[in-house]
Enzyme design. Structure first.
Site, PDB file in Angstrom:
ATOM      1  N   CYS A  87       0.826  -1.207   0.000  1.00  0.00           N
ATOM      2  CA  CYS A  87       0.000   0.000   0.000  1.00  0.00           C
ATOM      3  C   CYS A  87       0.858   1.253   0.000  1.00  0.00           C
ATOM      4  O   CYS A  87       1.793   1.390   0.787  1.00  0.00           O
ATOM      5  CB  CYS A  87      -0.904  -0.002   1.225  1.00  0.00           C
ATOM      6  SG  CYS A  87      -1.991   1.412   1.285  1.00  0.00           S
ATOM      7  N   CYS A  93      -0.387   5.557   7.334  1.00  0.00           N
ATOM      8  CA  CYS A  93      -1.686   5.037   7.780  1.00  0.00           C
ATOM      9  C   CYS A  93      -1.550   4.161   9.020  1.00  0.00           C
ATOM     10  O   CYS A  93      -0.554   3.471   9.194  1.00  0.00           O
ATOM     11  CB  CYS A  93      -2.310   4.232   6.646  1.00  0.00           C
ATOM     12  SG  CYS A  93      -3.942   3.597   7.010  1.00  0.00           S
ATOM     13  N   CYS A  96      -2.233  -0.863   8.866  1.00  0.00           N
ATOM     14  CA  CYS A  96      -1.431  -2.089   8.679  1.00  0.00           C
ATOM     15  C   CYS A  96       0.015  -1.862   9.089  1.00  0.00           C
ATOM     16  O   CYS A  96       0.877  -1.668   8.245  1.00  0.00           O
ATOM     17  CB  CYS A  96      -1.449  -2.512   7.216  1.00  0.00           C
ATOM     18  SG  CYS A  96      -3.060  -2.808   6.518  1.00  0.00           S
ATOM     19  N   CYS A 196      -7.071   0.899  -0.634  1.00  0.00           N
ATOM     20  CA  CYS A 196      -6.941   0.236   0.663  1.00  0.00           C
ATOM     21  C   CYS A 196      -7.127  -1.248   0.395  1.00  0.00           C
ATOM     22  O   CYS A 196      -8.043  -1.635  -0.323  1.00  0.00           O
ATOM     23  CB  CYS A 196      -8.001   0.739   1.653  1.00  0.00           C
ATOM     24  SG  CYS A 196      -7.931  -0.108   3.243  1.00  0.00           S
ATOM     25  N   GLN A 320     -17.842 -11.020  13.780  1.00  0.00           N
ATOM     26  CA  GLN A 320     -16.416 -11.183  13.519  1.00  0.00           C
ATOM     27  C   GLN A 320     -16.064 -10.533  12.183  1.00  0.00           C
ATOM     28  O   GLN A 320     -16.724 -10.802  11.177  1.00  0.00           O
ATOM     29  CB  GLN A 320     -16.074 -12.678  13.470  1.00  0.00           C
ATOM     30  CG  GLN A 320     -16.198 -13.365  14.819  1.00  0.00           C
ATOM     31  CD  GLN A 320     -14.964 -13.157  15.679  1.00  0.00           C
ATOM     32  OE1 GLN A 320     -13.959 -12.617  15.245  1.00  0.00           O
ATOM     33  NE2 GLN A 320     -15.053 -13.592  16.933  1.00  0.00           N
ATOM     34  N   TYR A 349     -19.444 -14.614  27.228  1.00  0.00           N
ATOM     35  CA  TYR A 349     -19.097 -13.477  26.362  1.00  0.00           C
ATOM     36  C   TYR A 349     -19.391 -13.882  24.916  1.00  0.00           C
ATOM     37  O   TYR A 349     -18.525 -13.867  24.058  1.00  0.00           O
ATOM     38  CB  TYR A 349     -17.620 -13.084  26.518  1.00  0.00           C
ATOM     39  CG  TYR A 349     -17.173 -12.900  27.949  1.00  0.00           C
ATOM     40  CD1 TYR A 349     -17.237 -11.641  28.554  1.00  0.00           C
ATOM     41  CD2 TYR A 349     -16.702 -13.975  28.695  1.00  0.00           C
ATOM     42  CE1 TYR A 349     -16.828 -11.466  29.869  1.00  0.00           C
ATOM     43  CE2 TYR A 349     -16.301 -13.810  30.005  1.00  0.00           C
ATOM     44  CZ  TYR A 349     -16.360 -12.555  30.590  1.00  0.00           C
ATOM     45  OH  TYR A 349     -15.955 -12.389  31.897  1.00  0.00           O
ATOM     46  N   GLU A 370     -24.109 -12.892  27.452  1.00  0.00           N
ATOM     47  CA  GLU A 370     -23.570 -11.725  26.745  1.00  0.00           C
ATOM     48  C   GLU A 370     -24.161 -10.444  27.338  1.00  0.00           C
ATOM     49  O   GLU A 370     -25.340 -10.383  27.637  1.00  0.00           O
ATOM     50  CB  GLU A 370     -23.907 -11.850  25.247  1.00  0.00           C
ATOM     51  CG  GLU A 370     -23.818 -10.577  24.429  1.00  0.00           C
ATOM     52  CD  GLU A 370     -22.427  -9.945  24.400  1.00  0.00           C
ATOM     53  OE1 GLU A 370     -21.427 -10.672  24.313  1.00  0.00           O
ATOM     54  OE2 GLU A 370     -22.349  -8.700  24.486  1.00  0.00           O
ATOM     55  N   ASP A 419     -14.747 -16.203  25.790  1.00  0.00           N
ATOM     56  CA  ASP A 419     -14.158 -15.355  24.743  1.00  0.00           C
ATOM     57  C   ASP A 419     -14.348 -13.894  25.141  1.00  0.00           C
ATOM     58  O   ASP A 419     -15.101 -13.155  24.510  1.00  0.00           O
ATOM     59  CB  ASP A 419     -14.845 -15.667  23.397  1.00  0.00           C
ATOM     60  CG  ASP A 419     -14.253 -14.883  22.234  1.00  0.00           C
ATOM     61  OD1 ASP A 419     -13.200 -14.242  22.407  1.00  0.00           O
ATOM     62  OD2 ASP A 419     -14.848 -14.916  21.139  1.00  0.00           O
ATOM     63  N   CYS A 446      -8.407 -12.478  22.483  1.00  0.00           N
ATOM     64  CA  CYS A 446      -7.793 -11.573  21.508  1.00  0.00           C
ATOM     65  C   CYS A 446      -6.672 -10.791  22.184  1.00  0.00           C
ATOM     66  O   CYS A 446      -6.136  -9.845  21.607  1.00  0.00           O
ATOM     67  CB  CYS A 446      -8.828 -10.635  20.909  1.00  0.00           C
ATOM     68  SG  CYS A 446      -9.751  -9.717  22.134  1.00  0.00           S
TER      69      CYS A 446
END
Ligand code: SAH
Length: 490
Positions: A87, A93, A96, A196, A320, A349, A370, A419, A446
């Site tokens: 890119c 930016c 990434c 992008c 997701q 979660y 949740e 999660d 995550c």
């Protein structure tokens, strides 16, 4: 500049230094070590944008007790791990950060980050099957490392950030209008992205088309300092497994005439768009959430599939963002759970219930918990639409809900799948899990740091053995990594 080896006292703010980078560090940085006197404890210097193996010229911009940070000025010798970023906006930016690193090296770094978080927290992986990280799935011929997002939000701004090459081009640039992504750490500065590679070529074309349309009609972009302007965000949803395409234009107020014109423009120039919604956000924050959502045409939602199930996703629903990688992640979680037909599974979660549905066919019953009410409603609707009748969803805060009363009502879990968000679990929730002592636990995370912290706390309170660890990369070119850990009661 002297060629003598650096010593820590050379690392003064503002000083230019030459460094050789040794290792990847957190959040898109690499680190160099500067030996202390007599070869004693080294001093760590972080350099954002540099790659292990690089020799760089850099300027010290921060000096703290244990570490310094330096700004990359020039790469004197480039590392073998480098590659040409695809890119042209890469340098400026925030999207990434690792595009200049070859993908296998990115993946190795992520695997290492996920596993070392666990070992540094003192967890014993001696009995564990620690698997090499799973990379981006090749679903479109790009190797899966580009065009993997099903959702993007591009910001409008009356304060455009020009890249170095845009300035150097000598062309006259319209500095009062930008549609693109933010410069890292700058809420007010937006790059005017003509390309992008995160979502699709089509998305980039649409961004360019919408920009031209808005300029032609003199629609004002948000002025981030004066809080004026009509256009806030252009949200796009492009599911992986259907041809549905949603445009969500976020504006400061509702203007029927403008929306009619915008709808006509999309239908003529981008007939692939299946639904247009207009989110009204009259507040100061530049977010895609607002006080009202008008469906201008189409059903106001898109459909995507994970495994055999179809999900209806509204503009503001959680889903997701990398569908294909989510399937990979869920398959690992399902595998680690060693599910039995008689099992009662709690999916904690659970978001929009995607994991619950994914495992439901293998077990007796699933209970999803949740916080966000709308997500629970989506989960119930998805279960019904997919003919899944052994899932129950409960809305509320885990801290309040995850108590003996819930277990009395829905049954003791054989398996817990958790999660949680980046912050991990509340210590009291970990305590409650230890007290419940389900036979199997699968922790999908995550954020390996909080995952490690929570698991260390759990192991202190109950005898769980870590059976398997699987890092999964869902977001190539970013520092993010998911990690699935399977545990069993000893
Ligand atoms: N498992 C889902 C969502 C994971 S994201 C999926 O794979 O799509 C983490 C979820 O935890 C979010 O949906 C968030 O709303 C929810 N959450 C955050 N804090 C919570 C809490 N205190 N109690 C219950 N849910 C919570």
């Amino acid at each position: 500049m002297s060629t003598a080896p650096l010593i820590p006292s050379d690392l003064k703010r503002g000083r230019e230094v030459v460094l050789t980078l040794e290792a990847f560090a957190d959040r898109g940085k690499s680190l160099a070590r500067v030996a202390g006197p007599d070869g004693g404890r080294g001093y760590v210097v972080f350099v954002p944008g540099a790659v292990p193996g690089d020799r760089v010229r850099a300027r010290v911009i921060k000096r703290k007790k244990g570490f310094a940070e330096a700004r990359l000025l020039e790469v004197l010798e480039g590392s073998d791990l480098r590659t040409e970023p695809r890119c042209e906006y890469f340098d400026a930016c925030g999207g990434c950060k690792w595009q200049h690193v070859q993908y296998p090296a990115q993946l190795a770094m992520k695997g290492e980050a996920a596993v070392s978080a666990l070992t540094r927290a003192g967890l014993d992986l001696g009995a564990a099957d620690v698997r090499p990280p799973m990379g981006a799935a090749d679903h479109d011929g790009s190797g899966g490392v580009y065009f993997y997002r099903n959702k993007m939000e591009f910001s409008f701004s009356a304060m455009r950030w020009l890249t170095d090459w845009e300035i150097a081009s000598g062309e006259a640039h319209d500095k009062d209008f930008a549609l693109g992504l933010h410069v890292p750490g700058r809420f007010d500065k937006v790059l005017d992205l003509k390309a992008c590679y995160l979502q699709s070529e089509w998305s980039a074309r649409l961004v360019n088309g919408v920009r031209a349309f808005a300029k032609r009609h003199h629609w004002a972009p948000l002025h981030p300092r004066e809080h004026s302007g009509y256009l806030k965000i252009l949200g796009l949803r492009t599911p992986a497994h259907t041809d549905d395409k949603m445009v969500n234009l976020v504006t400061s107020h509702y203007d029927e005439e403008r929306m009619a014109a915008f709808a006509d423009f999309l239908k003529a120039d981008f007939p692939e768009v299946t639904t247009l919604v207009n989110t009204i956000n009259s507040g100061v924050a530049q977010t895609a959430y607002g006080e009202a959502v008008h469906t201008i045409f189409g059903p106001g939602l898109v459909r995507d599939r994970i495994g055999p199930h179809t999900f209806e996703i509204a503009s503001n629903a959680f889903f997701q963002t990398n569908t294909v990688a989510a399937e990979v992640l869920y398959a690992v979680a399902k595998d680690f759970a060693s599910l039995q037909p008689t099992d009662v599974v709690y999916d904690l979660y659970c978001g929009a219930g995607t994991i619950s549905l994914f495992v439901a066919d293998a077990v007796e019953k699933v209970v999803g918990v949740e916080l966000v009410e709308e997500a629970v409603e989506n989960a119930r609707a998805s279960a019904e639409a997919n003919g899944v009748d052994n899932c129950t969803f409960v809305a509320g805060d885990m801290l309040e809900l995850f108590k003996p009363e819930l277990i009395d009502e829905h049954g003791r879990p054989d398996v817990l799948i958790v999660d949680p968000p980046r912050a991990g679990m509340h210590p009291k929730v970990v305590g409650q899990i230890a007290h419940l002592r389900p036979e199997r636990i699968v922790y999908v995370s995550c954020n390996p740091q909080t995952q490690a912290r929570d698991l260390a706390m759990l192991q202190e309170a109950a005898a769980y053995t870590i059976e398997a660890v699987q890092p999964v990369d869902m977001f190539p070119h970013t520092h993010h990594v998911e990690s699935v850990v399977g545990l069993r009661l000893a």
